[in-house]
Motif scaffolding. Structure first.
Motif, PDB file in Angstrom:
ATOM      1  N   TYR A 182      64.578 -56.436  -2.095  1.00 48.98           N
ATOM      2  CA  TYR A 182      64.034 -55.083  -2.182  1.00 48.98           C
ATOM      3  C   TYR A 182      63.863 -54.713  -3.661  1.00 48.98           C
ATOM      4  O   TYR A 182      64.834 -54.623  -4.404  1.00 48.98           O
ATOM      5  N   SER A 183      62.606 -54.523  -4.079  1.00 45.70           N
ATOM      6  CA  SER A 183      62.320 -54.248  -5.488  1.00 45.70           C
ATOM      7  C   SER A 183      61.696 -52.867  -5.660  1.00 45.70           C
ATOM      8  O   SER A 183      61.013 -52.353  -4.771  1.00 45.70           O
ATOM      9  N   CYS A 184      61.924 -52.289  -6.834  1.00 44.79           N
ATOM     10  CA  CYS A 184      61.400 -50.966  -7.174  1.00 44.79           C
ATOM     11  C   CYS A 184      59.946 -51.087  -7.615  1.00 44.79           C
ATOM     12  O   CYS A 184      59.611 -51.914  -8.466  1.00 44.79           O
ATOM     13  N   GLY A 185      59.082 -50.253  -7.049  1.00 49.58           N
ATOM     14  CA  GLY A 185      57.667 -50.308  -7.383  1.00 49.58           C
ATOM     15  C   GLY A 185      57.342 -49.768  -8.758  1.00 49.58           C
ATOM     16  O   GLY A 185      56.244 -50.013  -9.268  1.00 49.58           O
ATOM     17  N   GLN A 186      58.273 -49.067  -9.386  1.00 50.51           N
ATOM     18  CA  GLN A 186      58.004 -48.463 -10.687  1.00 50.51           C
ATOM     19  C   GLN A 186      58.479 -49.317 -11.866  1.00 50.51           C
ATOM     20  O   GLN A 186      57.787 -49.437 -12.861  1.00 50.51           O
ATOM     21  N   SER A 223      70.710 -49.497  -1.719  1.00 56.27           N
ATOM     22  CA  SER A 223      70.827 -49.630  -3.172  1.00 56.27           C
ATOM     23  C   SER A 223      69.506 -49.315  -3.862  1.00 56.27           C
ATOM     24  O   SER A 223      69.480 -48.706  -4.932  1.00 56.27           O
ATOM     25  N   LEU A 224      68.397 -49.720  -3.232  1.00 55.00           N
ATOM     26  CA  LEU A 224      67.082 -49.420  -3.805  1.00 55.00           C
ATOM     27  C   LEU A 224      66.829 -47.913  -3.818  1.00 55.00           C
ATOM     28  O   LEU A 224      66.342 -47.367  -4.821  1.00 55.00           O
ATOM     29  N   LYS A 225      67.168 -47.230  -2.729  1.00 52.34           N
ATOM     30  CA  LYS A 225      66.962 -45.780  -2.660  1.00 52.34           C
ATOM     31  C   LYS A 225      67.802 -45.057  -3.717  1.00 52.34           C
ATOM     32  O   LYS A 225      67.352 -44.094  -4.329  1.00 52.34           O
ATOM     33  N   THR A 226      69.020 -45.529  -3.904  1.00 54.81           N
ATOM     34  CA  THR A 226      69.873 -44.929  -4.937  1.00 54.81           C
ATOM     35  C   THR A 226      69.262 -45.108  -6.319  1.00 54.81           C
ATOM     36  O   THR A 226      69.255 -44.178  -7.141  1.00 54.81           O
ATOM     37  N   HIS A 227      68.740 -46.294  -6.580  1.00 56.08           N
ATOM     38  CA  HIS A 227      68.102 -46.561  -7.878  1.00 56.08           C
ATOM     39  C   HIS A 227      66.885 -45.676  -8.104  1.00 56.08           C
ATOM     40  O   HIS A 227      66.659 -45.180  -9.217  1.00 56.08           O
ATOM     41  N   GLN A 228      66.074 -45.483  -7.065  1.00 56.09           N
ATOM     42  CA  GLN A 228      64.826 -44.728  -7.217  1.00 56.09           C
ATOM     43  C   GLN A 228      65.061 -43.271  -7.618  1.00 56.09           C
ATOM     44  O   GLN A 228      64.150 -42.610  -8.118  1.00 56.09           O
ATOM     45  N   ARG A 229      66.278 -42.788  -7.433  1.00 54.95           N
ATOM     46  CA  ARG A 229      66.592 -41.422  -7.872  1.00 54.95           C
ATOM     47  C   ARG A 229      66.527 -41.281  -9.382  1.00 54.95           C
ATOM     48  O   ARG A 229      66.382 -40.186  -9.914  1.00 54.95           O
ATOM     49  N   ILE A 230      66.636 -42.422 -10.094  1.00 52.30           N
ATOM     50  CA  ILE A 230      66.493 -42.382 -11.552  1.00 52.30           C
ATOM     51  C   ILE A 230      65.078 -41.950 -11.912  1.00 52.30           C
ATOM     52  O   ILE A 230      64.861 -41.182 -12.852  1.00 52.30           O
ATOM     53  N   HIS A 231      64.099 -42.413 -11.142  1.00 49.22           N
ATOM     54  CA  HIS A 231      62.699 -42.078 -11.411  1.00 49.22           C
ATOM     55  C   HIS A 231      62.324 -40.704 -10.860  1.00 49.22           C
ATOM     56  O   HIS A 231      61.557 -39.973 -11.494  1.00 49.22           O
ATOM     57  N   THR A 232      62.866 -40.358  -9.712  1.00 49.79           N
ATOM     58  CA  THR A 232      62.501 -39.077  -9.093  1.00 49.79           C
ATOM     59  C   THR A 232      63.300 -37.907  -9.650  1.00 49.79           C
ATOM     60  O   THR A 232      62.887 -36.754  -9.537  1.00 49.79           O
ATOM     61  N   GLY A 233      64.460 -38.220 -10.274  1.00 50.01           N
ATOM     62  CA  GLY A 233      65.305 -37.150 -10.794  1.00 50.01           C
ATOM     63  C   GLY A 233      66.170 -36.491  -9.731  1.00 50.01           C
ATOM     64  O   GLY A 233      66.862 -35.501 -10.007  1.00 50.01           O
TER      65      GLY A 233
END
Length: 336
Positions: free
Chosen positions: A169-173, A183-193
């Protein structure tokens, strides 16, 4: 020429030379006084009319230092979070395994209590409970060859990623990869704030539960990580590991140019400025630049006149700690 005339001429020359020396010293003294008066005026201007530019430079310098410290703390915090996430994942797997095993044991007990509904061939005298359970495990459970844990077959692929390092599972950004969707959803919060976990005492918000728990230790005073050698305790696991390097002598951060080693990443970055010549901390008053924020603060005391280090014996104050120590050695001890 008579001796009297020679004497007069000699006295006249000496008086002229003495007068010139006296006037020269007066001129030097006047210049020094003018310089001192100018310096005092600048200090008064700084004290009564502080420049916004100076405060801005100080704020930027302190902010940059804090960013470097936060980077190191984030690295340590990520390690701590990964460990907690692995523990949570293992707990979930164990709970599922226990539930499945309990269900199967209950089925076996029901079969034994109701022999009319069970397979009589399977309940012959040569069969035992563990053997029957093992036959059922063969169809629904699997033993991991790497760690020996009994894993439900539907979860086997997910569990094996802990050993193989597979991250599907990789981050599109940013392209960062992870073993689980969570874990991917948790990481994506860095981009969404997004920061869904907030502190009930001060309102500070965080992206993960682990970060919130670490923060709450500030309010509770809890320090669960203690050093086995000196007893010092810490709120974060990363802080404990950094501290333990004092006892072990470990210096994992080394300079690629001169080989100097350090216990912390921030110390290495500060050292590398010696080679690069980078001086990110500059004084808005005199323009002097420094490699460390502490050196900038020392320089600013020259302009502001602040003397935070005072002698406990005579009350003399100094802008630098080393100046205070030198004073104490010379004035109050026999050491020179």
């Amino acid at each position: 020429m008579s001796s009297v005339q020679h004497l007069r001429e000699f006295i006249s020359q000496r008086l002229t030379a003495a007068a010139e020396e006296i006037f020269s010293e007066f001129e030097k003294t006047i210049v020094q006084y003018e310089e001192e008066i100018g310096r005092q005026r600048r200090l008064l201007d700084i004290s009564w009319k502080p420049q916004i530019k100076l405060h801005k430079v100080v704020a930027e310098s302190i902010s940059r230092t804090r960013m470097e410290q936060n980077q190191e703390q984030n690295q340590e915090l990520n390690q701590e979070q990964n460990q907690e996430q692995n523990q949570e994942q293992n707990q979930e797997l164990n709970q599922e395994q226990n539930q499945e095993q309990n269900q199967e044991l209950n089925q076996e007990q029901n079969q034994e209590q109701n022999p009319s509904t069970s397979n009589r061939a399977g309940l012959s005298s040569g069969s035992t409970g563990p053997q029957k359970h093992g036959a059922q495990e063969g169809s629904r459970w699997h033993c991991c060859k790497d760690c020996g844990k009994v894993i439900k077959r539907s979860n086997l692929r997910y569990h094996q990623r802990l050993h193989t390092g597979e991250k599907p599972y990789s981050c599109g950004q940013c392209g960062a990869a992870f073993t689980t969707v969570a874990s991917l959803k948790t990481h994506q919060r860095i981009h969404t704030g997004e920061k869904p976990y907030s502190c009930g005492q001060c309102g500070a918000a965080f992206t993960t539960v682990a970060s919130l728990k670490t923060h709450q230790r500030i309010h509770t005073g809890e320090k669960p990580y203690s050093c086995g050698q000196c007893g010092a305790s810490f709120t974060q696991l990363g802080s404990l590991k950094t501290h333990q390097r004092i006892h072990t002598g470990e210096k994992p951060f080394s300079c690629g140019k001169c080989g100097a080693a350090f216990t912390q990443l921030g110390h290495l970055k500060t050292h590398q400025r010696i080679h690069t010549g980078e001086k990110p901390f500059s004084c808005g008053q005199c323009g002097a630049a420094f490699t460390q924020s502490s050196d900038l603060q020392k320089n600013q005391r020259i302009h502001t006149g602040v003397k935070p280090f005072s002698c406990g014996q005579c009350g003399a104050a100094f802008t630098r700690l080393d100046s205070l120590k030198k004073h104490q050695r010379r004035r109050h001890t026999a050491e020179k």
